[in-house]
Design a protein around this motif. Structure first.
Motif, PDB file in Angstrom:
ATOM      1  N   UNK A 140      -0.051   8.605   5.969  1.00 32.84           N
ATOM      2  CA  UNK A 140       0.535   8.892   7.282  1.00 32.84           C
ATOM      3  C   UNK A 140      -0.510   9.095   8.378  1.00 32.84           C
ATOM      4  N   UNK A 141      -1.719   9.467   7.997  1.00 33.02           N
ATOM      5  CA  UNK A 141      -2.740   9.725   9.012  1.00 33.02           C
ATOM      6  C   UNK A 141      -3.680   8.548   9.197  1.00 33.02           C
ATOM      7  N   UNK A 142      -4.036   7.877   8.127  1.00 29.24           N
ATOM      8  CA  UNK A 142      -5.055   6.824   8.213  1.00 29.24           C
ATOM      9  C   UNK A 142      -4.514   5.449   7.860  1.00 29.24           C
ATOM     10  N   UNK A 143      -3.203   5.310   7.822  1.00 35.04           N
ATOM     11  CA  UNK A 143      -2.590   4.086   7.335  1.00 35.04           C
ATOM     12  C   UNK A 143      -2.816   2.866   8.214  1.00 35.04           C
ATOM     13  N   UNK A 170      -2.754   2.813  -1.121  1.00 29.69           N
ATOM     14  CA  UNK A 170      -3.459   1.684  -0.526  1.00 29.69           C
ATOM     15  C   UNK A 170      -3.664   0.579  -1.547  1.00 29.69           C
ATOM     16  N   UNK A 171      -3.599  -0.666  -1.085  1.00 26.10           N
ATOM     17  CA  UNK A 171      -3.924  -1.819  -1.921  1.00 26.10           C
ATOM     18  C   UNK A 171      -4.829  -2.747  -1.125  1.00 26.10           C
ATOM     19  N   UNK A 172      -5.822  -3.333  -1.803  1.00 30.55           N
ATOM     20  CA  UNK A 172      -6.728  -4.304  -1.192  1.00 30.55           C
ATOM     21  C   UNK A 172      -6.755  -5.543  -2.077  1.00 30.55           C
ATOM     22  N   UNK A 191      -4.808  -6.253   2.947  1.00 32.16           N
ATOM     23  CA  UNK A 191      -4.900  -4.829   2.630  1.00 32.16           C
ATOM     24  C   UNK A 191      -3.764  -4.087   3.323  1.00 32.16           C
ATOM     25  N   UNK A 192      -3.354  -2.993   2.682  1.00 33.56           N
ATOM     26  CA  UNK A 192      -2.265  -2.209   3.268  1.00 33.56           C
ATOM     27  C   UNK A 192      -2.407  -0.762   2.813  1.00 33.56           C
ATOM     28  N   UNK A 222       2.193  -5.326  -5.509  1.00 31.50           N
ATOM     29  CA  UNK A 222       1.658  -4.005  -5.837  1.00 31.50           C
ATOM     30  C   UNK A 222       2.658  -2.982  -5.304  1.00 31.50           C
ATOM     31  N   UNK A 223       2.725  -1.823  -5.956  1.00 37.97           N
ATOM     32  CA  UNK A 223       3.653  -0.778  -5.532  1.00 37.97           C
ATOM     33  C   UNK A 223       2.874   0.416  -4.996  1.00 37.97           C
ATOM     34  N   UNK A 224       3.176   0.798  -3.781  1.00 38.87           N
ATOM     35  CA  UNK A 224       2.589   1.974  -3.152  1.00 38.87           C
ATOM     36  C   UNK A 224       3.651   3.068  -3.068  1.00 38.87           C
ATOM     37  N   UNK A 225       3.194   4.326  -2.984  1.00 34.80           N
ATOM     38  CA  UNK A 225       4.153   5.424  -2.918  1.00 34.80           C
ATOM     39  C   UNK A 225       3.631   6.588  -2.105  1.00 34.80           C
TER      40      UNK A 225
END
Length: 601
Positions: free
Chosen positions: A583-586, A55-57, A578-579, A319-322
């Motif tokens: 998989x469950x709370x995205x 997550x990124x905000x 925000x992103x 930003x990088x999410x994984x």
């Protein structure tokens, strides 16, 4: 909140080795080609994937509307088949994700919940399910969603003229499906309309797969009012599929430039409310240029290949999410043909690669660990199973898989009778004849070529002559056309699967699965697959044991050898408020907001 995900049990993914690299990587890879030297290790640069956030905000006040720019990273044009019942590749799937006709949502264990457009009720005593539309849902053109739209996808897939890949052994679990497909009935007897919002489906069996939309169940609606006037055989070329699809998703199609880009606009009829951004523009970008495109602020979101991590990780505007992928890459061996008329795989005991010791030797000869460390910095790791680790209940980390062991490979080849008769360093076949294996792999970046060449050197080191089908790497769309058509010039191939959220392997490896590209069929395999999706397997412990037995069998027969598990890396521009990719709370796409008029550079 439960995030909606594709429930399709089998989703064709582009080869996981379609990657790019920076100049230093290219130079080092070139130095290693054609030699016995391993590519240089980069242990100090390996990424601890557990530290990649989900997550990124970003600080800032959200603007009204705006256009979201999405980079679709691919080295081939997208096919543009925007109907769930017909598409076959990951790029089309990625585009459809913004305009999905998905009916259901799933929880963290990938089980159907009651939070989607429809709910699923299972009657285990009578082998029936009921699917009910829960609200007054409308298509993007304002037409109400009805039970007829739930039934129509089954009529497309089961139709005698259907030439797609989703009529398989799973689908035949629906009572009456085979009679309908064979032209002996005008309808599927096991599917009945209850009222305008619900249907009942009678199945031959109920299993754990039912709760993940396996056992022949389908997770999408199809707009019958738009499609019913089009012959099933003509759907794939129709404007309704290619130019102006009607959708249930948050966005609807506005302009499609074939193979290049898609513009979507907010669907004011979306059942969860109109999206907060006005438009989405999805544009194809190559693996070799995605880093520069992100740096220049061309995109807000882009999933990028692991080999680009070094060139992207320090960009100040993203930003990088994984997260772990629901996928694996693999080496497959051609062992038969697919009979389109019968709808089943025909195993050929006389196939060139039908020697278990030969296949095992090829697997042991692959130095996958070095490829993982050298090219992927830990974002991809050697796969030990055909079940991704994300399926925690069924993935078995104790399986060894095929670890690099060239001595073992040589021993197996000797035992199988493949020996160097003429002393040229390459083995002949059991009859003393020249033995060449033809490998198909996808063209992409220099890294893709370097990886394939490294594997070819691995195989040469144990005395096997592996040459490229067509003499070069193959463009992605042509590659899958050749593999699916069982091109006689292919002995083995490097490819990848996205599994979807249903862990059942029946859709990929059963006798009737068109996706069973190796074409391997046996009574033992059929029994193991049936056991995984049996009524007894409603007991989780029983099913876990059944998965273990199947994984051991597949490893032993080595008709398909897993090579790499991967971690998705997603670049998020800092103008997105925000992103979250859990998989469950995205984050659901209709809730996404922007804090600037254009992507930040």
């Amino acid at each position: 909140m439960r995030k909606a995900w594709s429930i399709l049990s089998v989703m064709l993914a582009f080869l996981l080795l379609l990657v790019a690299c920076n100049r230093t990587e290219k130079e080092q890879a070139k130095e290693s080609e054609g030699s016995n030297e391993k590519p240089a290790q980069t242990e100090e640069n390996k990424i601890d994937t557990s530290l990649l956030p989900t997550e990124v905000i970003n600080e800032g006040e959200a603007i009204q509307g705006g256009t979201l720019h999405v980079g679709l990273v691919a080295d081939s044009p997208f096919k543009g088949i925007f109907l769930a019942e017909l598409y076959t590749d990951a790029t089309d799937s990625s585009i459809m994700g913004y305009a999905s006709n998905s009916l259901f949502e799933v929880d963290g264990d990938f089980l159907i919940t009651d939070e989607g457009i429809a709910k699923l009720d299972v009657d285990t005593n009578n082998n029936k399910v009921t699917i009910t539309i829960q609200e007054d849902v409308k298509w993007s053109d304002g037409t109400p969603l009805t039970a007829e739209d739930l039934i129509y996808p089954y009529e497309i897939i089961g139709h005698p003229d259907y030439e797609g890949v989703r009529y398989d052994d799973d689908f035949k679990n629906i009572i009456g499906a085979e009679e309908y497909h064979d032209g002996k009935a005008d309808t599927i007897s096991g599917i009945n309309k209850i009222d305008d919002k619900s249907i009942e489906i009678s199945l031959k069996k109920i299993s754990p797969a039912t709760y993940s939309l396996g056992d022949g169940l389908w997770g999408y609606a199809a707009p019958k009012h738009q499609l019913e006037s089009i012959a099933v055989k003509d759907l794939i070329s129709s404007d309704a599929v290619r130019k102006n699809p009607i959708t249930l998703g948050p966005f609807k199609y506005d302009n499609i430039v074939n193979g290049e880009s898609v513009q979507l606009v907010a669907n004011e009829n979306y059942y969860k409310g109109k999206p907060k951004v006005d438009k989405v523009v999805i544009q194809v970008v190559s693996t070799s240029t995605i880093a520069e495109a992100l740096k220049a602020g061309q995109f807000d979101i882009a999933s990028f290949p692991a080999t680009q991590y070094d060139t992207i990780k320090n960009l100040s505007n993203i930003s990088i999410l994984g997260r772990p992928d629901l996928s694996y890459s693999y080496l497959g061996f051609k062992l038969g043909k697919y009979d389109q008329e019968k709808g089943e795989n025909i195993y050929d005991e006389k196939a060139k690669m039908n020697n278990v010791q030969l296949r095992q030797a090829i697997a042991y000869a692959m130095d996958i660990e070095t490829v993982s460390d050298r090219f992927y910095q830990g974002l991809r790791v050697r796969a030990n199973s055909l079940i991704p680790p994300a399926f925690k209940t069924y993935y078995d980390g104790t399986l060894e898989g095929y670890q690099y062991d060239p001595d073992k490979a040589k021993e197996l080849l000797d035992e199988a009778g493949f020996k160097d008769v003429d002393g040229d360093g390459l083995r002949e076949d059991k009859d003393g004849n020249k033995f060449t294996i033809r490998l198909a792999a996808i063209a992409g970046s220099d890294t893709a070529e370097a990886i394939v060449e490294y594997y070819r050197q691995n195989w040469k080191d144990v005395g096997l002559d592996v040459q490229l089908t067509t003499g070069r790497l193959i463009e992605a769309n042509s590659f899958y056309d050749k593999v699916q058509a069982d091109d006689p010039e292919i002995d083995m191939y490097l490819a990848g699967w996205g599994t979807g959220t249903n862990p059942s392997p029946a859709g990929l490896y059963s006798k009737g699965a068109a996706f069973n590209f190796s074409r391997y069929v046996s009574d033992d395999l059929t029994k193991l697959l049936n056991d995984i999706d049996s009524q007894e397997a409603l007991d989780p412990t029983y099913r876990a044991r059944a998965f273990r037995k199947w994984q051991e069998y597949m490893a032993d027969k080595a008709m398909v050898v897993p090579t790499l598990f991967s971690t998705s890396t997603i670049a998020i521009n800092k103008r997105i408020k925000s992103y979250n990719i859990d998989r469950e709370t995205g984050t659901e796409i209709q809730d996404l907001e922007l804090i600037a008029d254009a992507p930040i550079k």
